[in-house]
Write an enzyme that holds these catalytic residues in place. Structure first.
Site, mmCIF file in Angstrom:
data_model
loop_
_atom_site.group_PDB
_atom_site.id
_atom_site.type_symbol
_atom_site.label_atom_id
_atom_site.label_comp_id
_atom_site.label_asym_id
_atom_site.label_seq_id
_atom_site.Cartn_x
_atom_site.Cartn_y
_atom_site.Cartn_z
ATOM 1 C CE LYS A 13 39.867 -8.185 -14.485
ATOM 2 N NZ LYS A 13 40.378 -8.730 -15.769
ATOM 3 N NE ARG A 88 44.894 -4.777 -13.333
ATOM 4 C CZ ARG A 88 43.700 -4.690 -13.925
ATOM 5 N NH1 ARG A 88 42.678 -4.200 -13.307
ATOM 6 N NH2 ARG A 88 43.565 -5.119 -15.143
ATOM 7 N NE ARG A 127 37.134 -5.559 -23.740
ATOM 8 C CZ ARG A 127 37.936 -5.754 -22.705
ATOM 9 N NH1 ARG A 127 37.436 -6.191 -21.578
ATOM 10 N NH2 ARG A 127 39.209 -5.525 -22.794
ATOM 11 N NE ARG A 162 39.385 -1.636 -22.254
ATOM 12 C CZ ARG A 162 39.475 -2.464 -21.216
ATOM 13 N NH1 ARG A 162 38.377 -2.920 -20.641
ATOM 14 N NH2 ARG A 162 40.639 -2.832 -20.753
ATOM 15 N NE ARG A 173 44.586 -4.894 -21.094
ATOM 16 C CZ ARG A 173 43.538 -5.091 -21.901
ATOM 17 N NH1 ARG A 173 43.620 -4.789 -23.180
ATOM 18 N NH2 ARG A 173 42.424 -5.590 -21.425
HETATM 19 P P1 AP5 Z 1 35.180 -8.555 -19.875
HETATM 20 O O1 AP5 Z 1 34.079 -8.831 -18.897
HETATM 21 O O2 AP5 Z 1 35.274 -7.192 -20.475
HETATM 22 O O3 AP5 Z 1 36.595 -9.034 -19.302
HETATM 23 P P2 AP5 Z 1 37.514 -8.386 -18.180
HETATM 24 O O4 AP5 Z 1 38.128 -9.513 -17.425
HETATM 25 O O5 AP5 Z 1 36.738 -7.368 -17.399
HETATM 26 O O6 AP5 Z 1 38.610 -7.743 -19.127
HETATM 27 P P3 AP5 Z 1 39.370 -6.352 -19.088
HETATM 28 O O7 AP5 Z 1 40.156 -6.290 -20.366
HETATM 29 O O8 AP5 Z 1 38.414 -5.225 -18.798
HETATM 30 O O9 AP5 Z 1 40.319 -6.553 -17.925
HETATM 31 P P4 AP5 Z 1 41.613 -5.774 -17.684
HETATM 32 O O10 AP5 Z 1 41.948 -6.297 -16.358
HETATM 33 O O11 AP5 Z 1 42.661 -5.897 -18.718
HETATM 34 O O12 AP5 Z 1 41.137 -4.254 -17.856
HETATM 35 P P5 AP5 Z 1 40.689 -3.156 -16.797
HETATM 36 O O13 AP5 Z 1 39.654 -2.344 -17.448
HETATM 37 O O14 AP5 Z 1 40.418 -3.749 -15.477
HETATM 38 O O15 AP5 Z 1 35.012 -9.644 -21.051
HETATM 39 C C1 AP5 Z 1 35.870 -9.632 -22.168
HETATM 40 C C2 AP5 Z 1 35.045 -9.947 -23.433
HETATM 41 O O16 AP5 Z 1 34.611 -11.301 -23.365
HETATM 42 C C3 AP5 Z 1 33.788 -9.100 -23.611
HETATM 43 O O17 AP5 Z 1 33.586 -8.842 -24.974
HETATM 44 C C4 AP5 Z 1 32.659 -9.990 -23.077
HETATM 45 O O18 AP5 Z 1 31.414 -9.695 -23.702
HETATM 46 C C5 AP5 Z 1 33.188 -11.375 -23.448
HETATM 47 N N1 AP5 Z 1 32.770 -12.408 -22.506
HETATM 48 C C6 AP5 Z 1 32.870 -12.345 -21.150
HETATM 49 N N2 AP5 Z 1 32.399 -13.475 -20.598
HETATM 50 C C7 AP5 Z 1 32.008 -14.264 -21.647
HETATM 51 C C8 AP5 Z 1 31.454 -15.571 -21.729
HETATM 52 N N3 AP5 Z 1 31.173 -16.298 -20.635
HETATM 53 N N4 AP5 Z 1 31.193 -16.095 -22.951
HETATM 54 C C9 AP5 Z 1 31.453 -15.373 -24.078
HETATM 55 N N5 AP5 Z 1 31.973 -14.130 -24.069
HETATM 56 C C10 AP5 Z 1 32.249 -13.586 -22.860
HETATM 57 O O19 AP5 Z 1 42.069 -2.314 -16.667
HETATM 58 C C11 AP5 Z 1 42.571 -1.588 -17.765
HETATM 59 C C12 AP5 Z 1 43.889 -0.939 -17.383
HETATM 60 O O20 AP5 Z 1 43.675 -0.010 -16.288
HETATM 61 C C13 AP5 Z 1 45.001 -1.871 -16.868
HETATM 62 O O21 AP5 Z 1 45.732 -2.451 -17.924
HETATM 63 C C14 AP5 Z 1 45.833 -0.894 -16.012
HETATM 64 O O22 AP5 Z 1 46.653 -0.096 -16.827
HETATM 65 C C15 AP5 Z 1 44.782 0.012 -15.389
HETATM 66 N N6 AP5 Z 1 44.333 -0.490 -14.074
HETATM 67 C C16 AP5 Z 1 43.074 -0.914 -13.743
HETATM 68 N N7 AP5 Z 1 43.026 -1.303 -12.447
HETATM 69 C C17 AP5 Z 1 44.272 -1.121 -11.941
HETATM 70 C C18 AP5 Z 1 44.864 -1.366 -10.665
HETATM 71 N N8 AP5 Z 1 44.159 -1.903 -9.643
HETATM 72 N N9 AP5 Z 1 46.171 -1.085 -10.517
HETATM 73 C C19 AP5 Z 1 46.910 -0.555 -11.533
HETATM 74 N N10 AP5 Z 1 46.410 -0.317 -12.758
HETATM 75 C C20 AP5 Z 1 45.100 -0.593 -12.971
#
Ligand code: AP5
Length: 217
Positions: A13, A88, A127, A162, A173
């Site tokens: 994402k 979410r 990552r 992280r 997660r």
């Molecule tokens: P990346 O782009 O980082 O993936 P992502 O989908 O953004 O993964 P996240 O782990 O950030 O998502 P998440 O939803 O768990 O965490 P968030 O920060 O939102 O890519 C992943 C890896 O793959 C990277 O190394 C990248 O380089 C690689 N990659 C990507 N595309 C690629 C490709 N095509 N080919 C090869 N490699 C590739 O949330 C964290 C926490 O915050 C949650 O657990 C929750 O506690 C809280 N939170 C956040 N939002 C909310 C909400 N709305 N409500 C409640 N709690 C929330």
């Protein structure tokens, strides 16, 4: 662009949001980045969110809505926004669409990035992220390493894993995603706004979005 981006942890994402933002300047709003920035700054929001995040659980809906209501009314959202990791839960989605109605905003689509579980697990363990709250550039030691190990190409900040990248938190997660967030796919399908991609190529995902938006305009 006015987009919601759905996908399991590690689906890409944040990576896709950054690429789409470069297309037309639409602002990336990552609730994960906002929360990690708040933790780093030691703010009240960060203190309230930290324990949930480290366990791999969701931060309560009411707190997230407060964050999003304030963020969407900032001036940089006027030319478009990419909601990375929000909504979410069904209650967050319902509240978001009430807020859109109040602000006169029409969503273009909800992008749903589906990537096999094995790919997601591999991506999450490899990552690395820039720890500078103002940057938070995403790297991968296999597919996109920084030029100098541990140093951000963009800002010179420290690149590290992280706090929620432990095996237990990753597994929680993924479970939380399946229980609480995956039902949003149906929510957006019913509204005719869903765009699902199953590609593991970021370029193909970007093309799917620009193609859909181009044909809708
Ligand atoms: P990346 O782009 O980082 O993936 P992502 O989908 O953004 O993964 P996240 O782990 O950030 O998502 P998440 O939803 O768990 O965490 P968030 O920060 O939102 O890519 C992943 C890896 O793959 C990277 O190394 C990248 O380089 C690689 N990659 C990507 N595309 C690629 C490709 N095509 N080919 C090869 N490699 C590739 O949330 C964290 C926490 O915050 C949650 O657990 C929750 O506690 C809280 N939170 C956040 N939002 C909310 C909400 N709305 N409500 C409640 N709690 C929330």
């Amino acid at each position: 662009m006015k987009l919601v981006i759905l996908g399991a942890p590690g689906a890409g994402k944040g990576t896709i949001a950054k690429l789409l933002s470069a297309v037309d300047g639409s602002v990336q709003i990552s609730t994960g980045d906002i929360l990690r920035g708040a933790i780093e700054a030691g703010s009240e929001l960060g203190r309230r969110a930290q324990a949930y995040m480290n366990r791999g659980e969701l931060v309560p809906d009411a707190l997230m809505m407060e964050v999003m209501e304030a963020r969407l009314q900032q001036a940089d959202c006027e030319n478009g926004f990419l909601l990375d990791g929000f909504p979410r839960t069904i209650p967050q989605a319902q509240a978001l669409h009430q807020l859109f109605d109040k602000l006169g905003i029409a969503l273009d689509c909800a992008l749903n990035i589906e990537v096999p579980r094995q790919v997601v697990l591999e991506r999450l363990t490899t990552r690395r992220t820039c720890e500078n709250p103002a940057c938070q550039e995403i790297y991968n030691i296999k597919s996109k390493p920084p030029a100098r190990e541990g140093v951000c190409d963009q800002c010179g900040g420290t690149v590290a894993q992280r706090d929620d990248e432990t095996e237990a938190a990753i597994s929680r997660r993924l479970q939380t995603y399946a229980e609480k967030t995956a039902p949003l796919v149906g929510f957006y399908r019913q509204r005719g706004l869903l765009l699902t991609t199953r590609s593991t190529s970021s370029e193909e995902v970007v093309e799917a979005v620009t193609g859909r938006l181009g044909s809708a305009r």
